[in-house]
Structure formats: structure tokens, C-alpha cells
Enzyme design. Structure first.
Site, PDB file in Angstrom:
ATOM      1  N   ASP A  17       0.870  -1.180   0.000  1.00  0.00           N
ATOM      2  CA  ASP A  17       0.000   0.000   0.000  1.00  0.00           C
ATOM      3  C   ASP A  17       0.906   1.229   0.000  1.00  0.00           C
ATOM      4  O   ASP A  17       2.116   1.112   0.220  1.00  0.00           O
ATOM      5  CB  ASP A  17      -0.886  -0.011   1.263  1.00  0.00           C
ATOM      6  CG  ASP A  17      -1.742   1.244   1.393  1.00  0.00           C
ATOM      7  OD1 ASP A  17      -2.461   1.580   0.427  1.00  0.00           O
ATOM      8  OD2 ASP A  17      -1.684   1.924   2.439  1.00  0.00           O
ATOM      9  N   GLY A  50      -2.846   9.036  -3.476  1.00  0.00           N
ATOM     10  CA  GLY A  50      -4.157   9.475  -3.977  1.00  0.00           C
ATOM     11  C   GLY A  50      -4.205  10.850  -4.598  1.00  0.00           C
ATOM     12  O   GLY A  50      -5.190  11.201  -5.246  1.00  0.00           O
ATOM     13  N   CYS A  80      -4.349  -1.438  -1.869  1.00  0.00           N
ATOM     14  CA  CYS A  80      -4.497   0.004  -2.043  1.00  0.00           C
ATOM     15  C   CYS A  80      -5.434   0.218  -3.231  1.00  0.00           C
ATOM     16  O   CYS A  80      -5.130  -0.230  -4.340  1.00  0.00           O
ATOM     17  CB  CYS A  80      -3.128   0.611  -2.335  1.00  0.00           C
ATOM     18  SG  CYS A  80      -3.151   2.357  -2.753  1.00  0.00           S
ATOM     19  N   CYS A 191     -10.861   3.437   0.416  1.00  0.00           N
ATOM     20  CA  CYS A 191      -9.413   3.624   0.622  1.00  0.00           C
ATOM     21  C   CYS A 191      -9.067   2.774   1.826  1.00  0.00           C
ATOM     22  O   CYS A 191      -9.777   2.803   2.844  1.00  0.00           O
ATOM     23  CB  CYS A 191      -9.102   5.091   0.897  1.00  0.00           C
ATOM     24  SG  CYS A 191      -7.419   5.371   1.522  1.00  0.00           S
ATOM     25  N   THR A 192      -7.986   2.009   1.721  1.00  0.00           N
ATOM     26  CA  THR A 192      -7.674   1.043   2.785  1.00  0.00           C
ATOM     27  C   THR A 192      -7.221   1.711   4.082  1.00  0.00           C
ATOM     28  O   THR A 192      -7.159   1.064   5.124  1.00  0.00           O
ATOM     29  CB  THR A 192      -6.610   0.042   2.305  1.00  0.00           C
ATOM     30  OG1 THR A 192      -5.460   0.778   1.842  1.00  0.00           O
ATOM     31  CG2 THR A 192      -7.146  -0.827   1.195  1.00  0.00           C
ATOM     32  N   HIS A 193      -6.907   3.000   4.031  1.00  0.00           N
ATOM     33  CA  HIS A 193      -6.591   3.709   5.280  1.00  0.00           C
ATOM     34  C   HIS A 193      -7.845   3.929   6.132  1.00  0.00           C
ATOM     35  O   HIS A 193      -7.766   4.005   7.356  1.00  0.00           O
ATOM     36  CB  HIS A 193      -5.977   5.086   4.981  1.00  0.00           C
ATOM     37  CG  HIS A 193      -4.522   5.062   4.603  1.00  0.00           C
ATOM     38  ND1 HIS A 193      -4.075   4.579   3.401  1.00  0.00           N
ATOM     39  CD2 HIS A 193      -3.417   5.477   5.284  1.00  0.00           C
ATOM     40  CE1 HIS A 193      -2.745   4.711   3.345  1.00  0.00           C
ATOM     41  NE2 HIS A 193      -2.331   5.239   4.478  1.00  0.00           N
TER      42      HIS A 193
HETATM   43  N1  DGL Z   1      -4.630   3.414   0.961  1.00  0.00           N
HETATM   44  C1  DGL Z   1      -4.742   3.971  -0.338  1.00  0.00           C
HETATM   45  C2  DGL Z   1      -6.040   3.495  -1.027  1.00  0.00           C
HETATM   46  O1  DGL Z   1      -6.584   2.463  -0.668  1.00  0.00           O
HETATM   47  C3  DGL Z   1      -4.618   5.433  -0.561  1.00  0.00           C
HETATM   48  C4  DGL Z   1      -3.980   6.372   0.352  1.00  0.00           C
HETATM   49  C5  DGL Z   1      -3.128   7.391  -0.362  1.00  0.00           C
HETATM   50  O2  DGL Z   1      -3.643   8.392  -0.883  1.00  0.00           O
HETATM   51  O3  DGL Z   1      -1.939   7.142  -0.427  1.00  0.00           O
HETATM   52  O4  DGL Z   1      -6.494   4.106  -1.940  1.00  0.00           O
END
Ligand code: DGL
Length: 262
Positions: A17, A50, A80, A191-193
Site C-alpha cells: 500500500d 491518492g 491500495c 481507501c484502505t486507510h
Molecule cells: N490506501 C490507499 C487506497 O486504498 C490510498 C492512500 C493514499 O492516498 O496514499 O487508496
């Protein structure tokens, strides 16, 4: 092209990610596949993905994939949504012998709930602008009212370890105030965050609005693909997890283990 491609059943599974977000997916995979070994690579040095160009995200995704393939992984999970939309097709084309799984916004399960009201899709600007998501949205927009909500800045807060408290609450209320007090069918975390700030969303929208993310579906898909490709580990003891990050900082590694154990 990488020379160390490994398709041995006991090899680890690689996850990557832009930073710590993909740990929300890894967490589900560990529950479902406890005998597998996992290697996680967070590219926090280059986060956020992103708000970058698609070409930049594609390059970074290949660098992350090559890093993991260099460690001998038998399968790759693009944990991600942003990297999946920018690079998954090219990755599959470049590494046809590797099982590659990508996460994308869990819009289908949200539509299938059949609830009345708007379906909010929170994700990065790249994910929401790319054709992968737009094609997915088109396939459901006749029957459902889908509202994309780009959230630039949110992944950065989470990368800084802020998953609750005033700053996150302020960000979310500012971003989502026009949807508070109206009929919301569900919220999709694209988004995985974002699963790491789910508690704050529940405190804003209440516990009756379903909040859906793709981590469980991605972990199940990984298991299906391992079975289908005869790649499931035959180990009888529990597997291990190794975490690497492009930032040379113990702080980010500590945060990663903390998020994984939440
Ligand atoms: N974790 C990422 C996703 O799933 C994005 C986070 C970022 O912008 O880096 O899209």
C-alpha cells in the site's frame, strides 16, 4: 522484469500500500489464512498516492511489486484502491505467472443491501477519477444513488497515527456536513486507510448506517485464488508477518504493528 518469481506453496504472500492503510486488508487475510506467511510493504515515503498522477502511482506500484517479488512472494495483494485503479492491469500483464489480487471500492455489497438513500463512497481523488471506478459506478447508478466523496488529506492524518480525536472528527465533519441528517443508505470506505477511522464515522452517523469496506471481500478472494491456483500453504503451524516500509523510521514500523493489532 523480476528474476525471482516464486510459485512455491510455502512462499510468503506479499501485500503493499502507499503506507499503513493496507494493514486493514492484511488483518482480514491473517484471520482467514492463519497458516500463511505474509510480507507487508508500506510505501510511506511516497504517501499519499491518492493525489499523484496516474503515471506516478503506476511507477510506484511497480517498484513496490518488484520489491515484494524480490523477496520471493508467491502471490501479490495490491492493498491500495488507488494503486489497483492505476496499475493492476499492467501488473497482471507484466507478471502473468503471479496471482495478483487488487482491492476496489465495495460498491456491490453496498447496493445489495437494498437500503434507501445515498451511498457515499469515500476514496482518494485518483480512485474516484479512474475508469475502473467509473465503470463500476455506471453499472449500479440506474438503481442506486451513488455519491463519490473524494477525501484528500484523510490518508495523511492516518499515516501520522491520528485515527481518533478532534483533528479526525473536524476533518470528517467538514468533509461530510452536507450528508449529516439526511437519508444515508451506507458509507463505502474506498481507501484502505479509512477503516482505521471507522469509530469516528460511527460517532457522526450513528451505528445504524452500515459502513462497508473491501478488506473482507479481498481476503476471501485471495483465499479463492490460492485454492484455485494450488498455492495454499501446507504448513500446520501459524504463519508469520513481516512488515517493511520505505521510510527509514522505527516510528512507522511501530505504528504498523499497532494498527495491525487493533
Ligand atoms: N490506501 C490507499 C487506497 O486504498 C490510498 C492512500 C493514499 O492516498 O496514499 O487508496
Amino acid at each position: 522484469m523480476n528474476n525471482f518469481i516464486n510459485i512455491n506453496k510455502d512462499a510468503p504472500i506479499g501485500f503493499f500500500d502507499s503506507g499503513v492503510g493496507g494493514l486493514s486488508v492484511l488483518k482480514e487475510a491473517i484471520k482467514l489464512l492463519p497458516r500463511e506467511n505474509f510480507i507487508y510493504f508500506g510505501d510511506s515515503k511516497n504517501a499519499p498516492y491518492g493525489s499523484k498522477t496516474v503515471e506516478e502511482v503506476r511507477k510506484l506500484s511497480f517498484a513496490a511489486a518488484d520489491y515484494l517479488l524480490g523477496k520471493g512472494v508467491k502471490a501479490l495483494v495490491v492493498a491500495c484502491n488507488t494503486a489497483t485503479s492505476a496499475a493492476i492491469e499492467d501488473l497482471r500483464e507484466t507478471y502473468p505467472q503471479i496471482t495478483i489480487i487488487g482491492i476496489e471500492p465495495a460498491l456491490k455489497p453496498a447496493v445489495e443491501l437494498g437500503r434507501k438513500g445515498k451511498i457515499l463512497i469515500m476514496a482518494t481523488p485518483v480512485t474516484l477519477a479512474e475508469s475502473k471506478f467509473n465503470n463500476l459506478m455506471k453499472s449500479f447508478e440506474k438503481t442506486s444513488e451513488i455519491v463519490p466523496v473524494p477525501c484528500p488529506g484523510l490518508a495523511e492524518l492516518i499515516e501520522a497515527g491520528k485515527v481518533e480525536g478532534k483533528e479526525v472528527e473536524f476533518f470528517l465533519k467538514d468533509k461530510l456536513h452536507q450528508y449529516m441528517g439526511i437519508n444515508i443508505a451506507s458509507i463505502v470506505l474506498g481507501c484502505t486507510h479509512y477503516p482505521f477511522i471507522k469509530k469516528e464515522l460511527v460517532s457522526i452517523f450513528g451505528s445504524t448506517v452500515p459502513i462497508i469496506d473491501g478488506s473482507c471481500g479481498t481476503a476471501k478472494h485471495l483465499r479463492r485464488m490460492l485454492l484455485q491456483n494450488d498455492l495454499m500453504s501446507e504448513r500446520t503451524e501459524s504463519g508469520s508477518v513481516q512488515i517493511f516500509n520505505s521510510l527509514d523510521s522505527q516510528k512507522i514500523i511501530d505504528l504498523s504493528y499497532r494498527l495491525l493489532n487493533l
